[in-house]
Enzyme design. Sequence first.
Site, PDB file in Angstrom:
ATOM      1  N   ASP A  17      -6.224   9.226   0.056  1.00 58.62           N
ATOM      2  CA  ASP A  17      -5.970   7.848  -0.354  1.00 58.62           C
ATOM      3  C   ASP A  17      -4.681   7.843  -1.168  1.00 58.62           C
ATOM      4  OD1 ASP A  17      -5.897   5.402  -1.641  1.00 58.62           O
ATOM      5  OD2 ASP A  17      -7.955   5.524  -2.400  1.00 58.62           O
ATOM      6  N   ILE A  18      -3.706   7.090  -0.725  1.00 59.25           N
ATOM      7  CA  ILE A  18      -2.386   7.112  -1.379  1.00 59.25           C
ATOM      8  C   ILE A  18      -2.458   6.587  -2.819  1.00 59.25           C
ATOM      9  CG2 ILE A  18      -1.482   4.825  -0.693  1.00 59.25           C
ATOM     10  CD1 ILE A  18       1.115   6.360   0.160  1.00 59.25           C
ATOM     11  N   GLY A  39      -5.783  -3.573   4.454  1.00 58.10           N
ATOM     12  CA  GLY A  39      -5.281  -2.215   4.647  1.00 58.10           C
ATOM     13  C   GLY A  39      -4.799  -1.588   3.346  1.00 58.10           C
ATOM     14  N   ASP A  41      -2.112  -2.077   1.744  1.00 58.18           N
ATOM     15  CA  ASP A  41      -1.562  -3.116   0.854  1.00 58.18           C
ATOM     16  C   ASP A  41      -2.665  -3.660  -0.073  1.00 58.18           C
ATOM     17  OD1 ASP A  41       0.210  -4.980  -0.162  1.00 58.18           O
ATOM     18  OD2 ASP A  41       0.235  -6.261   1.620  1.00 58.18           O
ATOM     19  N   SER A 128       2.637   0.649   9.717  1.00 54.76           N
ATOM     20  CA  SER A 128       2.429  -0.132  10.966  1.00 54.76           C
ATOM     21  C   SER A 128       1.305   0.372  11.875  1.00 54.76           C
ATOM     22  CB  SER A 128       3.721  -0.237  11.810  1.00 54.76           C
ATOM     23  OG  SER A 128       4.578  -1.217  11.278  1.00 54.76           O
ATOM     24  N   GLY A 130      -1.899   0.528  11.375  1.00 57.01           N
ATOM     25  CA  GLY A 130      -3.211  -0.085  11.173  1.00 57.01           C
ATOM     26  C   GLY A 130      -3.207  -1.478  11.769  1.00 57.01           C
ATOM     27  N   TYR A 132      -0.953  -3.646  12.072  1.00 59.24           N
ATOM     28  CA  TYR A 132       0.203  -3.977  12.910  1.00 59.24           C
ATOM     29  C   TYR A 132       0.199  -3.258  14.262  1.00 59.24           C
ATOM     30  CZ  TYR A 132       2.517  -6.849   9.312  1.00 59.24           C
ATOM     31  OH  TYR A 132       2.848  -7.848   8.415  1.00 59.24           O
TER      32      TYR A 132
HETATM   33  N1  AR6 Z   1      -4.160   5.399   1.628  1.00 53.27           N
HETATM   34  C1  AR6 Z   1      -3.343   5.821   2.613  1.00 53.27           C
HETATM   35  N2  AR6 Z   1      -3.290   5.244   3.828  1.00 53.27           N
HETATM   36  C2  AR6 Z   1      -4.113   4.199   4.056  1.00 53.27           C
HETATM   37  C3  AR6 Z   1      -4.999   3.690   3.080  1.00 53.27           C
HETATM   38  C4  AR6 Z   1      -4.994   4.335   1.804  1.00 53.27           C
HETATM   39  N3  AR6 Z   1      -5.781   3.940   0.823  1.00 53.27           N
HETATM   40  N4  AR6 Z   1      -5.689   2.640   3.619  1.00 53.27           N
HETATM   41  C5  AR6 Z   1      -5.240   2.501   4.884  1.00 53.27           C
HETATM   42  N5  AR6 Z   1      -4.321   3.444   5.163  1.00 53.27           N
HETATM   43  P1  AR6 Z   1      -2.244  -0.897   7.361  1.00 53.27           P
HETATM   44  P2  AR6 Z   1       0.152  -1.933   8.727  1.00 53.27           P
HETATM   45  C6  AR6 Z   1      -3.568   3.690   6.403  1.00 53.27           C
HETATM   46  O1  AR6 Z   1      -3.148  -1.721   8.208  1.00 53.27           O
HETATM   47  O2  AR6 Z   1      -0.384  -1.481  10.034  1.00 53.27           O
HETATM   48  C7  AR6 Z   1      -1.707  -5.638   5.541  1.00 53.27           C
HETATM   49  O3  AR6 Z   1      -2.561  -6.755   5.606  1.00 53.27           O
HETATM   50  C8  AR6 Z   1      -4.190   3.201   7.689  1.00 53.27           C
HETATM   51  O4  AR6 Z   1      -5.152   4.147   8.163  1.00 53.27           O
HETATM   52  O5  AR6 Z   1      -2.554  -0.794   5.930  1.00 53.27           O
HETATM   53  O6  AR6 Z   1       1.573  -1.597   8.376  1.00 53.27           O
HETATM   54  C9  AR6 Z   1      -0.293  -5.988   5.099  1.00 53.27           C
HETATM   55  O7  AR6 Z   1      -0.293  -7.030   4.147  1.00 53.27           O
HETATM   56  C10 AR6 Z   1      -2.973   3.130   8.596  1.00 53.27           C
HETATM   57  O8  AR6 Z   1      -2.753   4.403   9.223  1.00 53.27           O
HETATM   58  O9  AR6 Z   1      -0.703  -1.402   7.459  1.00 53.27           O
HETATM   59  C11 AR6 Z   1       0.341  -6.401   6.379  1.00 53.27           C
HETATM   60  O10 AR6 Z   1       0.035  -7.751   6.697  1.00 53.27           O
HETATM   61  C12 AR6 Z   1      -1.815   2.880   7.638  1.00 53.27           C
HETATM   62  O11 AR6 Z   1      -2.349   2.994   6.320  1.00 53.27           O
HETATM   63  C13 AR6 Z   1      -0.289  -5.493   7.400  1.00 53.27           C
HETATM   64  O12 AR6 Z   1      -1.552  -5.099   6.844  1.00 53.27           O
HETATM   65  C14 AR6 Z   1      -1.201   1.496   7.780  1.00 53.27           C
HETATM   66  O13 AR6 Z   1      -2.225   0.551   8.032  1.00 53.27           O
HETATM   67  C15 AR6 Z   1       0.513  -4.234   7.609  1.00 53.27           C
HETATM   68  O14 AR6 Z   1      -0.047  -3.506   8.660  1.00 53.27           O
END
Ligand code: AR6
Length: 184
Positions: A17-18, A39, A41, A128, A130, A132
């Site tokens: 977890d980042i 996600g 964010d 991107s 997740g 996206y």
């Molecule tokens: N630590 C590390 N990585 C994580 C964590 C965490 N705690 N939680 C999820 N991931 P995403 P996107 C990974 O969906 O695709 C938001 O609503 C996850 O497994 O977080 O860039 C924003 O506001 C995946 O591999 O981001 C935007 O609207 C990676 O993080 C939108 O989502 C990215 O997944 C951005 O979508």
Amino acid sequence: MKTIQIGRTAVSVRTGDITAWSGDIIVNAANSGLLGGKGVDGVIHAVGGPEIMEECKKIRQLQGGCPPGHAVLTCAGLLKAKHVIHTVGPIWEGGGRGEDHTLAECYRSSLQLANEVGARTIAFPNISTGIYEYPKPFACDVALKSITNYLKEERPENRLEEIDLICFDPENEKLYVQRLEQFA
Ligand code: AR6
């Protein structure tokens, strides 16, 4: 964990977890509005507390948000890191809309901004891949290429010693571990 060394910088693949990472900068996979989301964010704002959002709102007022491929800096609130860089990845639309260029720019502009503020360590999520819906194998190659190209250009301003690629899901972890050395 797997690591390659490029010049002064160690690039490592890690899991977890980042928001638990301690170092200079964690990168957030944000959206252009900078007002939070789901996600990673959502987790960064939930754990980091309201101070991060306050700064995001100020950036919105000043420059109207953050376009895809760009990066902005805020405090890290209650997180262990010192700062958060918010970058906005592309929404996957089939690959014909410059998604690869925009995703590469996310990594490059975040590294540039990290160096501008004197950071030594930075952690990225898999931007991107997740919500996206960027296909994970393609995103892995774009991320590794963008990061290693930046380092191989031997920019005099680069003072980063550690770049950690934090893989949250097993598919990304497997891809990054398999592919990292190809980019050494
Ligand atoms: N630590 C590390 N990585 C994580 C964590 C965490 N705690 N939680 C999820 N991931 P995403 P996107 C990974 O969906 O695709 C938001 O609503 C996850 O497994 O977080 O860039 C924003 O506001 C995946 O591999 O981001 C935007 O609207 C990676 O993080 C939108 O989502 C990215 O997944 C951005 O979508």
